[in-house]
Design an enzyme around this catalytic site. Sequence first.
Site, PDB file in Angstrom:
ATOM      1  N   HIS A   1      10.467  -9.662  -3.664  1.00 55.19           N
ATOM      2  CA  HIS A   1       9.378  -8.990  -2.955  1.00 55.19           C
ATOM      3  C   HIS A   1       8.887  -7.803  -3.774  1.00 55.19           C
ATOM      4  O   HIS A   1       9.409  -7.520  -4.859  1.00 55.19           O
ATOM      5  CB  HIS A   1       9.795  -8.603  -1.538  1.00 55.19           C
ATOM      6  CG  HIS A   1      10.962  -7.670  -1.457  1.00 55.19           C
ATOM      7  ND1 HIS A   1      10.917  -6.376  -1.916  1.00 55.19           N
ATOM      8  CD2 HIS A   1      12.212  -7.846  -0.960  1.00 55.19           C
ATOM      9  CE1 HIS A   1      12.075  -5.786  -1.700  1.00 55.19           C
ATOM     10  NE2 HIS A   1      12.891  -6.669  -1.133  1.00 55.19           N
TER      11      HIS A   1
ATOM     12  N   HIS B   1      11.257  -5.187  -5.323  1.00 58.59           N
ATOM     13  CA  HIS B   1      11.886  -5.588  -6.582  1.00 58.59           C
ATOM     14  C   HIS B   1      10.887  -5.432  -7.735  1.00 58.59           C
ATOM     15  O   HIS B   1      11.233  -5.016  -8.836  1.00 58.59           O
ATOM     16  CB  HIS B   1      12.330  -7.055  -6.547  1.00 58.59           C
ATOM     17  CG  HIS B   1      13.283  -7.378  -5.426  1.00 58.59           C
ATOM     18  ND1 HIS B   1      13.159  -8.505  -4.655  1.00 58.59           N
ATOM     19  CD2 HIS B   1      14.360  -6.721  -4.960  1.00 58.59           C
ATOM     20  CE1 HIS B   1      14.136  -8.526  -3.762  1.00 58.59           C
ATOM     21  NE2 HIS B   1      14.883  -7.454  -3.930  1.00 58.59           N
TER      22      HIS B   1
ATOM     23  N   CYS C   1      30.051  -4.615   5.625  1.00 54.37           N
ATOM     24  CA  CYS C   1      28.665  -5.034   5.882  1.00 54.37           C
ATOM     25  C   CYS C   1      28.315  -6.094   4.843  1.00 54.37           C
ATOM     26  O   CYS C   1      28.347  -5.819   3.638  1.00 54.37           O
ATOM     27  CB  CYS C   1      27.690  -3.865   5.762  1.00 54.37           C
ATOM     28  SG  CYS C   1      25.974  -4.419   5.753  1.00 54.37           S
TER      29      CYS C   1
ATOM     30  N   CYS D   1      25.201  -5.231   2.585  1.00 55.07           N
ATOM     31  CA  CYS D   1      25.495  -4.296   1.477  1.00 55.07           C
ATOM     32  C   CYS D   1      26.534  -4.879   0.541  1.00 55.07           C
ATOM     33  O   CYS D   1      26.668  -4.403  -0.584  1.00 55.07           O
ATOM     34  CB  CYS D   1      26.089  -2.991   1.991  1.00 55.07           C
ATOM     35  SG  CYS D   1      24.992  -1.961   2.926  1.00 55.07           S
TER      36      CYS D   1
ATOM     37  N   CYS E   1      26.183  -0.774  10.328  1.00 59.78           N
ATOM     38  CA  CYS E   1      25.883  -0.337   8.969  1.00 59.78           C
ATOM     39  C   CYS E   1      24.779   0.721   8.996  1.00 59.78           C
ATOM     40  O   CYS E   1      23.732   0.500   9.605  1.00 59.78           O
ATOM     41  CB  CYS E   1      25.430  -1.534   8.132  1.00 59.78           C
ATOM     42  SG  CYS E   1      24.657  -1.042   6.589  1.00 59.78           S
TER      43      CYS E   1
ATOM     44  N   HIS F   1      21.626  -1.111   7.054  1.00 58.48           N
ATOM     45  CA  HIS F   1      20.984  -2.312   7.609  1.00 58.48           C
ATOM     46  C   HIS F   1      21.020  -2.385   9.123  1.00 58.48           C
ATOM     47  O   HIS F   1      20.388  -3.245   9.729  1.00 58.48           O
ATOM     48  CB  HIS F   1      21.644  -3.574   7.034  1.00 58.48           C
ATOM     49  CG  HIS F   1      21.472  -3.687   5.560  1.00 58.48           C
ATOM     50  ND1 HIS F   1      22.405  -3.192   4.669  1.00 58.48           N
ATOM     51  CD2 HIS F   1      20.466  -4.203   4.817  1.00 58.48           C
ATOM     52  CE1 HIS F   1      21.981  -3.412   3.437  1.00 58.48           C
ATOM     53  NE2 HIS F   1      20.816  -4.019   3.493  1.00 58.48           N
TER      54      HIS F   1
ATOM     55  N   LYS G   1      11.828   0.801   4.607  1.00 54.79           N
ATOM     56  CA  LYS G   1      12.124   0.142   3.347  1.00 54.79           C
ATOM     57  C   LYS G   1      11.845  -1.351   3.486  1.00 54.79           C
ATOM     58  O   LYS G   1      12.064  -1.930   4.549  1.00 54.79           O
ATOM     59  CB  LYS G   1      13.599   0.344   3.006  1.00 54.79           C
ATOM     60  CG  LYS G   1      13.962  -0.198   1.649  1.00 54.79           C
ATOM     61  CD  LYS G   1      15.447  -0.074   1.377  1.00 54.79           C
ATOM     62  CE  LYS G   1      15.794  -0.768   0.087  1.00 54.79           C
ATOM     63  NZ  LYS G   1      16.917  -1.675   0.217  1.00 54.79           N
TER      64      LYS G   1
ATOM     65  N   LYS H   1      15.147  -7.076   2.982  1.00 50.69           N
ATOM     66  CA  LYS H   1      15.045  -8.466   3.430  1.00 50.69           C
ATOM     67  C   LYS H   1      15.611  -8.621   4.831  1.00 50.69           C
ATOM     68  O   LYS H   1      15.119  -9.388   5.632  1.00 50.69           O
ATOM     69  CB  LYS H   1      15.821  -9.355   2.468  1.00 50.69           C
ATOM     70  CG  LYS H   1      15.219  -9.375   1.086  1.00 50.69           C
ATOM     71  CD  LYS H   1      16.177 -10.059   0.137  1.00 50.69           C
ATOM     72  CE  LYS H   1      16.065  -9.513  -1.255  1.00 50.69           C
ATOM     73  NZ  LYS H   1      17.193  -9.836  -2.082  1.00 50.69           N
TER      74      LYS H   1
HETATM   75  N1  MSP Z   1      22.490  -6.956  -6.572  1.00 48.93           N
HETATM   76  C1  MSP Z   1      22.464  -5.559  -6.353  1.00 48.93           C
HETATM   77  C2  MSP Z   1      22.314  -4.798  -7.656  1.00 48.93           C
HETATM   78  C3  MSP Z   1      23.395  -5.067  -8.652  1.00 48.93           C
HETATM   79  S1  MSP Z   1      23.103  -4.243 -10.151  1.00 48.93           S
HETATM   80  C4  MSP Z   1      24.516  -4.349 -10.996  1.00 48.93           C
HETATM   81  C5  MSP Z   1      21.279  -5.211  -5.441  1.00 48.93           C
HETATM   82  N2  MSP Z   1      20.320  -6.122  -5.364  1.00 48.93           N
HETATM   83  S2  MSP Z   1      18.999  -5.977  -4.449  1.00 48.93           S
HETATM   84  O1  MSP Z   1      18.247  -7.167  -4.710  1.00 48.93           O
HETATM   85  O2  MSP Z   1      19.346  -5.709  -3.104  1.00 48.93           O
HETATM   86  O3  MSP Z   1      18.238  -4.720  -4.951  1.00 48.93           O
HETATM   87  C6  MSP Z   1      17.912  -4.569  -6.295  1.00 48.93           C
HETATM   88  C7  MSP Z   1      17.034  -3.368  -6.525  1.00 48.93           C
HETATM   89  O4  MSP Z   1      15.803  -3.524  -5.826  1.00 48.93           O
HETATM   90  C8  MSP Z   1      17.652  -2.048  -6.048  1.00 48.93           C
HETATM   91  O5  MSP Z   1      17.577  -1.090  -7.091  1.00 48.93           O
HETATM   92  C9  MSP Z   1      16.765  -1.629  -4.919  1.00 48.93           C
HETATM   93  O6  MSP Z   1      16.611  -0.239  -4.813  1.00 48.93           O
HETATM   94  C10 MSP Z   1      15.457  -2.280  -5.299  1.00 48.93           C
HETATM   95  N3  MSP Z   1      14.633  -2.411  -4.113  1.00 48.93           N
HETATM   96  C11 MSP Z   1      14.792  -3.253  -3.045  1.00 48.93           C
HETATM   97  N4  MSP Z   1      13.875  -2.907  -2.101  1.00 48.93           N
HETATM   98  C12 MSP Z   1      13.136  -1.856  -2.532  1.00 48.93           C
HETATM   99  C13 MSP Z   1      12.036  -1.156  -2.068  1.00 48.93           C
HETATM  100  N5  MSP Z   1      11.522  -1.380  -0.895  1.00 48.93           N
HETATM  101  N6  MSP Z   1      11.481  -0.235  -2.883  1.00 48.93           N
HETATM  102  C14 MSP Z   1      11.933  -0.011  -4.163  1.00 48.93           C
HETATM  103  N7  MSP Z   1      12.975  -0.650  -4.627  1.00 48.93           N
HETATM  104  C15 MSP Z   1      13.684  -1.449  -3.783  1.00 48.93           C
HETATM  105  O7  MSP Z   1      21.278  -4.122  -4.880  1.00 48.93           O
END
Ligand code: MSP
Length: 510
Positions: free
Chosen positions: A18, A21, A126, A129, A143, A146, A294, A297
Amino acid sequence: MGRFYITTPIYYVNDAPHVGHAYCTVNADSLARWHRLVGDETKFLTGTDEHGQKVADAAAKNEMSPQAWTDQTSARFREAWDALGISYDDFIRTTEPRHYESVQKFLSTIHDNGYIYKDTYKGLYCVSCEDYFTIESSVDGRCPIHGRALIEMEEENWFFKLSAFEDRLISYYEEHPGFVTPETKRNEALSFIKGGLRDISITRTSISWGVPVPWDANHVFYVWYDALINYLTGIGYGRNDEEVVRWWPSSHHLIGKEIIRFHCVWWPAMCMAAGLEPPSHVQVHGWLLVGGQKLSKTMAAEGAVRLTDISPVVLTSEYGVDPIRYYLLRETSLGNDGEFSLEGITQRYNTDLANNLGNLVARVTTIVATKCDGIGPVPRSDSSLRPLAEEALVNAAGAWERFSPQSALEATWGLIGATNAYLEQHAPWKMEPGDALQGVIGDALEAIRLVAVLASPAMPEVCREIWRRIGLSGSPDAELFESSAVWGRYRGSTSIVRGAPLFPRIASDQ
Ligand code: MSP
C-alpha cells in the site's frame, strides 16, 4: 566519492503493498539516485519478509501453502516498485537459500560467542506485530498498536542475552551521535535502552514457517530475528566476507517509527554479539495517515480505511509515476507524520508541477520556437539568476546529503519560482528578437537544466523529458553532479522541443 548502502525494511507479505510502504521505498529510491548522481558507489536493497505467524495465517486463510502465498504476494511488491520506478539493486526474499545461509551463520556465531541460552517463556503475544507485550505495556490486554486481543503463549525458547549489551549500546550511542536520526528518535531509542533491557526469545516451536535453528531441529527462528539479518544477507554475509567489509561501514537503514526498538536496540546488539560493528546509520520516518489514522493492513481489514483505494499501482496509473513520487517526497519531511489525501495530490500537482515547473518549461520552449528560430541560446555568466541558482544548488545538495528529500525539493522549487519571477520581470514575450531576448532565454534554459539535475532523484522520467525538450542528449543523471551542476554548462545551439504540456492540469474536484 564514497560508498552508500541503503535499505528499506523488508515488507510483510500477509497482504498487498500500500501507499505507506511506497512512502518508505520512494524515499529510499530518491536517496539512492542522489548518491549515484554524485558518483558514490551505491547499493539499494529492498525485499519481502516472508516468515512468521502472520504470513502463515494469511496463507492458511487463502487456502494456499505459505510458499505459494509468499511467491504470489512478494511478486506484487515487485510489481508496485516497478510501477513506481524504484531502482533497487537487489530484492531479497527471506525464503531464499542465501538468506537461510546468512541467518544460520550469523546466529551460530552469536551462539558460539555465548550470547544464546535456553529457557521457558510466557507472555502476551500480538500476531500483527509478531511481538510480545507485558500486561503493563498492553491496553487492557490488547495490543497498543493494532488494538487486537493479545494471546497468552508459553514456549520453551532460545534466548538472546540482550541485557548484556546495555552498557555497550549506551557507549555506542554516545560515541556515534549520528547513529539514529532525527534526534528525537535517537533519544527515544536511547531512553529505552537506559530504561533497562530484558533478554529476548528468538526461536519458536509453535510454528514451522521459519528458518530452522541449526543447533536445535525442533525450533525455527522468530521472524524478527531472521528478518533483521536480511541487511547482511544482501551483502553476502557468510558467503562473501569481502563484500561485507566493503559495504557494511556505509550502511543506512530507512525505517518507520514503530520499528525503532528492533533496529536501534536489538539489531546493534545482535551485530555486537556476532563481532560486527552496528550499521552506520538508521534514519527513522513517520507515518502517512489518512484522516489521522495509520494505513495499517489490520485496521483496513476492520474497515477503518480502504487500502484498495490507495494501492501504489492504481495511484501511478491515475496521476503518473513522477507526480506520485514527488507528492510522497515533498509533502512530508522524513521523521514526521504526514497526512495522505487525494486532494493533497491534486493540489501539489496543479500548483508545483503544472503551474510552476510545467508552465516554466512551456513558456521558455514556446519563446525559443517563436522568437529564436527553435534554437536554444546560451546563458550569460553575469545573469542575476545565477547567484539564485547557485544558492539552490548548494541548499538542495546539502539537503539530499542530510536525508531530507523534502528540503531538497523545496530548494529546487525555489529556483523554479525565481526563474518564473525572472521571466515576469523581463517579459521576453514582449521583447523583439535579438541579443537581449537571447540572453534572458539562455538564462532561463540554464536554470531549467539545473532544475532537471536537482529534481532527477525524485522525478527521473520527467527530468529526462525536460532534458530532451531543452535540446540535450542523454539524461540529467548520466553525468556526475559535480560537473553538471555548474552555471554556464548549457551550451545552446541545439533544437528545442516544444511538446505537449508536461503536467496537464487536473480538475480540482477529482
Ligand atoms: N517486516 C517488518 C520489517 C522488518 S525489517 C527487518 C515490517 N513490515 S511492514 O510491512 O509491516 O512495514 C514495513 C515498513 O512500512 C515499516 O517501516 C512501516 O513503518 C512502513 N509503513 C507501513 N505503513 C505505513 C504508513 N502508513 N506510513 C509510512 N510508513 C508505513 O514491519
